[in-house]
Design a protein around this motif. Structure first.
Motif, PDB file in Angstrom:
ATOM      1  N   VAL A  74       0.869  -1.352   0.032  1.00 33.87           N
ATOM      2  CA  VAL A  74      -0.208   0.055  -0.112  1.00 33.87           C
ATOM      3  C   VAL A  74       0.909   1.255   0.050  1.00 33.87           C
ATOM      4  N   LEU A  75       1.924   1.178   0.901  1.00 35.99           N
ATOM      5  CA  LEU A  75       2.771   2.548   0.946  1.00 35.99           C
ATOM      6  C   LEU A  75       3.400   2.771  -0.370  1.00 35.99           C
ATOM      7  N   ARG A  76       3.917   1.578  -0.964  1.00 34.35           N
ATOM      8  CA  ARG A  76       4.791   1.726  -2.129  1.00 34.35           C
ATOM      9  C   ARG A  76       3.896   2.231  -3.373  1.00 34.35           C
ATOM     10  N   THR A  77       2.673   1.693  -3.342  1.00 30.72           N
ATOM     11  CA  THR A  77       1.731   2.112  -4.372  1.00 30.72           C
ATOM     12  C   THR A  77       1.279   3.478  -4.469  1.00 30.72           C
ATOM     13  N   GLY A 102      -0.026  13.295  -1.396  1.00 28.42           N
ATOM     14  CA  GLY A 102      -0.345  11.719  -1.239  1.00 28.42           C
ATOM     15  C   GLY A 102       0.484  11.481   0.070  1.00 28.42           C
ATOM     16  N   PRO A 103       1.394  10.393   0.221  1.00 31.31           N
ATOM     17  CA  PRO A 103       1.824   9.971   1.537  1.00 31.31           C
ATOM     18  C   PRO A 103       2.968  10.961   1.803  1.00 31.31           C
ATOM     19  N   TYR A 104       3.396  11.741   0.995  1.00 24.55           N
ATOM     20  CA  TYR A 104       4.637  12.851   1.151  1.00 24.55           C
ATOM     21  C   TYR A 104       4.309  14.060   1.837  1.00 24.55           C
ATOM     22  N   ARG A 105       2.889  14.044   2.304  1.00 23.72           N
ATOM     23  CA  ARG A 105       2.361  14.983   3.259  1.00 23.72           C
ATOM     24  C   ARG A 105       2.634  14.447   4.573  1.00 23.72           C
ATOM     25  N   HIS A 106       2.902  12.969   4.937  1.00 17.38           N
ATOM     26  CA  HIS A 106       3.007  12.508   6.361  1.00 17.38           C
ATOM     27  C   HIS A 106       4.293  12.227   6.580  1.00 17.38           C
ATOM     28  N   LEU A 107       5.237  11.845   5.653  1.00 23.17           N
ATOM     29  CA  LEU A 107       6.553  11.560   5.646  1.00 23.17           C
ATOM     30  C   LEU A 107       7.228  11.467   4.342  1.00 23.17           C
ATOM     31  N   ARG A 108       8.607  11.634   4.612  1.00 20.33           N
ATOM     32  CA  ARG A 108       9.312  12.162   3.349  1.00 20.33           C
ATOM     33  C   ARG A 108       9.914  10.855   2.677  1.00 20.33           C
ATOM     34  N   ASN A 109       9.688   9.853   3.249  1.00 20.08           N
ATOM     35  CA  ASN A 109      10.293   8.623   2.553  1.00 20.08           C
ATOM     36  C   ASN A 109       9.459   7.540   2.623  1.00 20.08           C
ATOM     37  N   PRO A 110       8.152   7.388   1.998  1.00 20.95           N
ATOM     38  CA  PRO A 110       7.165   6.397   2.192  1.00 20.95           C
ATOM     39  C   PRO A 110       7.803   5.072   1.182  1.00 20.95           C
ATOM     40  N   LEU A 111       8.503   5.270   0.286  1.00 23.92           N
ATOM     41  CA  LEU A 111       8.800   4.185  -0.514  1.00 23.92           C
ATOM     42  C   LEU A 111       9.872   3.259   0.565  1.00 23.92           C
ATOM     43  N   TYR A 112      10.702   3.937   1.031  1.00 26.21           N
ATOM     44  CA  TYR A 112      11.594   3.013   2.018  1.00 26.21           C
ATOM     45  C   TYR A 112      11.016   2.406   3.341  1.00 26.21           C
ATOM     46  N   LEU A 113       9.872   3.146   3.699  1.00 30.25           N
ATOM     47  CA  LEU A 113       9.366   2.793   4.627  1.00 30.25           C
ATOM     48  C   LEU A 113       8.463   1.284   4.201  1.00 30.25           C
ATOM     49  N   GLY A 114       7.921   1.539   2.802  1.00 26.39           N
ATOM     50  CA  GLY A 114       7.257   0.342   2.528  1.00 26.39           C
ATOM     51  C   GLY A 114       8.221  -0.795   2.250  1.00 26.39           C
ATOM     52  N   THR A 115       9.229  -0.503   1.763  1.00 26.32           N
ATOM     53  CA  THR A 115      10.182  -1.684   1.462  1.00 26.32           C
ATOM     54  C   THR A 115      10.706  -2.211   2.864  1.00 26.32           C
ATOM     55  N   PHE A 116      10.764  -1.569   3.767  1.00 28.27           N
ATOM     56  CA  PHE A 116      11.120  -2.016   5.191  1.00 28.27           C
ATOM     57  C   PHE A 116      10.001  -3.022   5.886  1.00 28.27           C
ATOM     58  N   PHE A 117       8.760  -2.534   5.594  1.00 27.22           N
ATOM     59  CA  PHE A 117       7.624  -3.457   6.028  1.00 27.22           C
ATOM     60  C   PHE A 117       7.621  -4.693   5.235  1.00 27.22           C
ATOM     61  N   HIS A 118       7.957  -4.478   3.875  1.00 27.47           N
ATOM     62  CA  HIS A 118       8.086  -5.793   3.047  1.00 27.47           C
ATOM     63  C   HIS A 118       9.051  -6.606   3.401  1.00 27.47           C
ATOM     64  N   THR A 119      10.260  -6.195   3.801  1.00 25.13           N
ATOM     65  CA  THR A 119      11.202  -7.052   4.403  1.00 25.13           C
ATOM     66  C   THR A 119      10.943  -7.731   5.778  1.00 25.13           C
ATOM     67  N   PHE A 120      10.080  -7.189   6.584  1.00 23.30           N
ATOM     68  CA  PHE A 120       9.609  -7.764   7.540  1.00 23.30           C
ATOM     69  C   PHE A 120       8.825  -9.099   7.378  1.00 23.30           C
ATOM     70  N   ALA A 121       7.914  -8.881   6.254  1.00 25.52           N
ATOM     71  CA  ALA A 121       7.239 -10.085   5.882  1.00 25.52           C
ATOM     72  C   ALA A 121       8.157 -11.109   5.267  1.00 25.52           C
ATOM     73  N   LEU A 122       8.954 -10.946   4.362  1.00 26.36           N
ATOM     74  CA  LEU A 122       9.926 -11.740   3.870  1.00 26.36           C
ATOM     75  C   LEU A 122      10.792 -12.475   4.855  1.00 26.36           C
ATOM     76  N   ALA A 123      11.143 -11.736   5.994  1.00 28.89           N
ATOM     77  CA  ALA A 123      12.155 -12.347   6.865  1.00 28.89           C
ATOM     78  C   ALA A 123      11.511 -13.377   7.746  1.00 28.89           C
TER      79      ALA A 123
END
Length: 238
Positions: A74-77, A102-123
């Motif tokens: 969701v974050l990355r999309t 969009g998400p850039y009104r809430h945080l500066r790096n939503p793509l990287y945060l989305g990747t980090f959530f994704h990493t937790f799932a794969l882990a």
């Protein structure tokens, strides 16, 4: 601390290598560590403590994995819809203006945060030592990339970007928008196809996870990656 231009250009390849090492965990051969997956390891912990039965704990961890994968997708999309997927996948940094929608009104790096959530799932599908390595390595690479991008944007955009940084948090999102919306129009369909891999991982966890077979989910992840590479080749360039 900031990444080099070469690291930025090869960031996707570096991520693939880190994930691959996390799944293989080659050091286990020499250290003789347990080959159990993190999913089972985490489920066994509350079961041994008597908090939950092993079956219930296994389902709880699976649900956690689905949620992490979904948050990442969701974050990355959402971010790709406003930034444009061709910029997201570009090999060089871009900074024509301050993105504050969009998400850039809430945080500066939503793509990287989305990747980090994704990493937790794969882990969850990796051996525990591989999961720890992967999470730490991805976090390290992402912090370097964030510092590189912020240095680039500061040099190129100057005061408007610094004012934006002063109001919008870097990686921990604000629940309320910190800046007014701009006139940027999101491209949702293009963003969805650009992040089809992320959604494939969500489907792999949600549809195959109930077989309680980590290898089956990993196969779904690999198929999602293959499909995304094919689709990426046909996405229009900005």
């Amino acid at each position: 601390m900031k990444a080099t231009a070469l690291e930025f250009r090869l960031r996707f390849l570096l991520g693939v290598i880190i994930y691959l090492l996390g799944f293989i965990a080659p050091w286990n051969i020499f250290l003789h560590l347990d080959s159990i997956r993190t999913w089972q390891f985490l489920a066994a912990w509350p079961a041994r403590s008597g908090w939950l039965g092993f079956s219930a704990a296994t389902i709880a961890v699976l649900i956690l994995g689905i949620l992490f994968a979904l948050l990442g997708a969701v974050l990355r999309t959402w971010a790709s819809a406003y930034l444009d997927p061709s910029i997201v996948k570009a090999g060089t940094m871009h900074g024509d203006n301050v993105m504050a929608d969009g998400p850039y009104r809430h945080l500066r790096n939503p793509l990287y945060l989305g990747t980090f959530f994704h990493t937790f799932a794969l882990a969850l599908l990796m051996p525990p030592s591989g999961a720890i390595f992967c999470i730490l390595a991805i976090a390290f690479i992402q912090l370097r990339l964030i510092h590189a991008e912020e240095s680039f944007l500061t040099a190129k955009l100057g005061e408007p970007y610094l004012a934006y940084c002063a109001r919008v948090p870097r990686v921990f999102p604000s629940l309320t928008p910190r800046v007014p919306a701009s006139a940027t129009k999101p491209t949702w369909l293009k963003a969805f196809f650009a992040e089809i891999y992320m959604w494939g991982v969500v489907v792999s966890f949600a549809a195959l996870g109930w077989r309680y077979n980590s290898v089956l989910i990993i196969k779904g992840v690999l198929i999602s990656l293959g499909i995304s590479l094919i689709i990426r080749a046909f996405l229009p360039k900005r």
